[in-house]
Design an enzyme around this catalytic site. Structure first.
Site, PDB file in Angstrom:
ATOM      1  N   ASP A 195      -0.387  -6.429   7.701  1.00 45.90           N
ATOM      2  CA  ASP A 195       0.389  -6.973   8.835  1.00 45.90           C
ATOM      3  C   ASP A 195       1.000  -8.406   8.526  1.00 45.90           C
ATOM      4  OD1 ASP A 195      -0.511  -4.705   9.880  1.00 45.90           O
ATOM      5  OD2 ASP A 195      -0.998  -5.303  11.768  1.00 45.90           O
ATOM      6  N   HIS A 211      -5.384  10.712   4.408  1.00 44.91           N
ATOM      7  CA  HIS A 211      -6.197  10.484   5.597  1.00 44.91           C
ATOM      8  C   HIS A 211      -6.776   9.239   5.767  1.00 44.91           C
ATOM      9  CE1 HIS A 211      -5.837  14.847   7.407  1.00 44.91           C
ATOM     10  NE2 HIS A 211      -5.450  14.930   5.876  1.00 44.91           N
ATOM     11  N   LYS A 266       6.729  -5.139  12.686  1.00 41.87           N
ATOM     12  CA  LYS A 266       5.910  -3.940  12.421  1.00 41.87           C
ATOM     13  C   LYS A 266       6.169  -2.820  13.510  1.00 41.87           C
ATOM     14  CE  LYS A 266       0.961  -2.415  12.643  1.00 41.87           C
ATOM     15  NZ  LYS A 266      -0.356  -2.750  12.725  1.00 41.87           N
ATOM     16  N   CYS A 297       1.274   0.886   8.845  1.00 45.44           N
ATOM     17  CA  CYS A 297       0.256   0.711   7.772  1.00 45.44           C
ATOM     18  C   CYS A 297       0.231   2.135   6.648  1.00 45.44           C
ATOM     19  CB  CYS A 297      -1.064   0.458   8.270  1.00 45.44           C
ATOM     20  SG  CYS A 297      -1.018  -1.007   9.237  1.00 45.44           S
ATOM     21  N   HIS A 319       3.327  -4.145   5.253  1.00 49.48           N
ATOM     22  CA  HIS A 319       4.801  -4.156   6.179  1.00 49.48           C
ATOM     23  C   HIS A 319       4.571  -5.703   6.827  1.00 49.48           C
ATOM     24  CE1 HIS A 319       2.114  -3.609   9.432  1.00 49.48           C
ATOM     25  NE2 HIS A 319       1.600  -2.586   9.099  1.00 49.48           N
TER      26      HIS A 319
END
Length: 554
Positions: free
Chosen positions: A53, A112, A339, A92, A319
């Site tokens: 982030d 996952h 984001k 993410c 990101h």
């Protein structure tokens, strides 16, 4: 957010003596007995560092003059800085999936945020079953629930509904019981018992998975063992760095690959002792400055072991910054959005720094479009491996750009997704320095006049939360990087050509896509107690990594 804190991919010798790709992940061979056509001594080590982030505007070498990041700035000064480095998604998990596979996440679905499939210890989704040889860190994300007092962050609306149902059923059963006891109503004991049982059941459905979430999901694993449950955030970073240093020391004769994926600066924000109040930007700035310290410590370790000229170091973010978090979120500089905002530049343009003394000229800047997906083929080729031929790869080898052997990106088109929806397309015409960006829809910011989706916390990708544009919005990023002036036929003579060429590119791109299994259905995301990782005997899961804390703090 998938946090793979430390990982080495090696020692998987195949009969055909080639590199193996498992679930899209590179398996590096440390053994000198395999043959790939590359000299063993010519293959570098890799240290890949990813922040969570982080906004591109949070770093000094990308324009921030108030948060102190001397180590990251030094990494850029000694290496190559990418100014149009792009995440494949503004969120993410899809971004990291694309990073690890070199493919748009839509092609594969997600790897996952989870560990097990059928039983508590099958570890089917564990990194060590997907090409990594060593793992230390958080197998799940850093939830708000992981920090006492930080609030709740998981299915909050579901939690509220379950709590309200539990309260209503409790009130109903108590009311009927009181009415029967006073003789006002003739109510069967069966009905009272049924309501009481339903009340207990709804309370358990709320309390066990949600109020105990910190116990279930805020854990640290070393390989397949849970070593701390729940985790202690205040010592996490020291332990991550200690593990990273010991890892490099163990494998200094290499080659090795270390993926150091930091919990910072994802909320809930936390800092180690010595960083509180250090920056001019509150707790968020403290987080960024601690990130810089961690990068510096890794640089020092590589230098101390004499590995600098043998090691390609890379720094990035998954990101852009989460602007709806306000002072707890990142700054994306001049770029619009953040984001989870689809194709807006602020959500996908990230820092990109490569350092390799003796191989990459220091102080270079590359303004061409590049992607996190490019790291995968770049690493494979440098490791002496062959790229898989049984799938489409969207990443491109970055070394010609990084070394200055070409001044042109191999990406003519780049596709920017919002969830499963194609949100925008970037076109870098071969005959031009222009970079056009076509937006098919944009998120509806809320409240009116805001620059984010504050009512929902993150922007959604579907109607009624977006507005489709016909004709699409078009920007020329080399002249308008902030995406503030949509082009028109009067301002851009090539506008019709841009729209037509992008339309054809989208058609060609969609022909390469194949349906994948949906992995975010309710049956797959609901908590399953029998799959819960646990130290101890379930449900009495509790342990502390005290024996490693002191060593990490030295």
């Amino acid at each position: 957010m998938l946090i793979i804190s430390l990982a080495l991919q090696r020692n998987m010798l195949l009969e055909n003596r080639s590199l193996r790709f498992f679930a899209g992940l590179l398996v590096l061979l440390q053994s000198s007995s395999y043959v790939t056509g590359a000299d063993h001594d010519s293959r570098p080590n890799f240290v890949l560092m990813m922040v969570d982030d982080l906004g591109i505007g949070d770093i000094g070498c990308y324009g921030n003059d108030t948060i102190s990041t001397p180590n990251i700035d030094g990494l850029a000064a000694d290496g190559v800085r990418l100014t149009q480095h792009l995440a494949a998604a503004p969120l993410c998990t899809p971004s990291r999936t694309a990073f690890m596979t070199g493919r748009y996440a839509l092609r594969a679905g997600k790897w996952h945020l989870g560990v097990n499939c059928e039983s508590r210890n099958d570890h089917c989704h564990h990194p060590n079953n997907h090409g990594f040889d060593f793992f230390y860190g958080l197998p799940f994300t850093n939830f708000n629930d992981c920090k006492p007092g930080a609030g709740k962050g998981v299915l909050v609306d579901v939690q509220e509904t379950l709590w309200q149902i539990s309260v209503l059923l409790t009130l109903a059963s108590l009311t009927l019981l009181a009415a029967r006891a006073s003789g006002l109503l003739r109510v069967s004991w069966t009905l009272v018992a049924f309501l009481a049982a339903m009340s207990l059941l709804s309370f358990a459905a709320w309390f066990v998975p949600f109020e105990l979430l910190r116990t279930w999901n805020c854990i640290i694993m070393r390989n397949g063992e849970v070593v701390e449950q729940p985790l202690k955030l205040e010592t996490l970073n020291a332990r991550l760095m200690s593990e990273a240093e010991r890892f490099v020391e163990r494998h200094k004769d290499g080659p090795f690959l270390l993926f150091l994926s930091l919990a910072h600066v994802h909320t809930p924000l936390f800092v180690s002792e010595g960083f509180t109040g250090k920056s001019k930007h509150g707790l968020y700035g403290d987080n960024v400055e601690e990130v810089d310290w961690m990068v510096g410590r890794m640089m020092e370790t590589i230098a101390r072991l004499g590995l600098s000229e043998k090691t390609l170091m890379y720094f990035t973010s998954d990101h852009g910054g989460h602007i709806e978090e306000g002072p707890k979120g990142g700054w994306n500089g001049i770029y619009r959005g953040g984001k989870a905002m689809g194709g807006w530049e602020g959500g996908i343009r990230v820092p990109g720094i490569f350092r390799w003394p003796g191989r990459l000229n220091p102080g270079r800047e590359v303004a061409e479009p590049t992607s996190l997906m490019d790291v995968f083929p770049t690493v494979v080729k440098l490791a002496g491996g062959a790229l898989p031929e049984d799938r489409i790869l969207d990443g491109r080898d970055l070394m010609p750009l990084l070394e200055g052997r070409t001044n042109r990106s191999q990406h003519e088109f780049m596709f920017h997704y919002c969830g499963m929806y194609l949100n925008a397309v970037r076109w870098h015409p071969p005959d031009s320095e222009s970079i056009f960006k076509v937006h098919f829809f944009t998120p509806n910011f809320s409240p009116a006049g805001a620059v984010g989706c504050y009512h929902t916390g993150v922007c959604m990708c579907h109607r009624p939360f977006v507005t489709y544009h016909n004709p699409p919005l078009v920007f020329e990023l080399s002249r308008d990087p902030s995406e503030s002036r949509p082009l028109s036929p009067d301002t851009e003579p090539r506008l019709a050509e841009v729209l037509e060429r992008v339309k054809r590119a989208v058609t060609e791109h969609r022909r390469t896509l194949a349906p994948v299994e949906k992995q975010l259905t309710w049956t797959k995301v609901l908590w399953k107690p029998w799959l819960q990782p646990c130290c101890g005997t379930f449900p009495f899961c509790s342990c502390e990594e005290s024996n490693h804390t002191s060593a990490a703090a030295e």
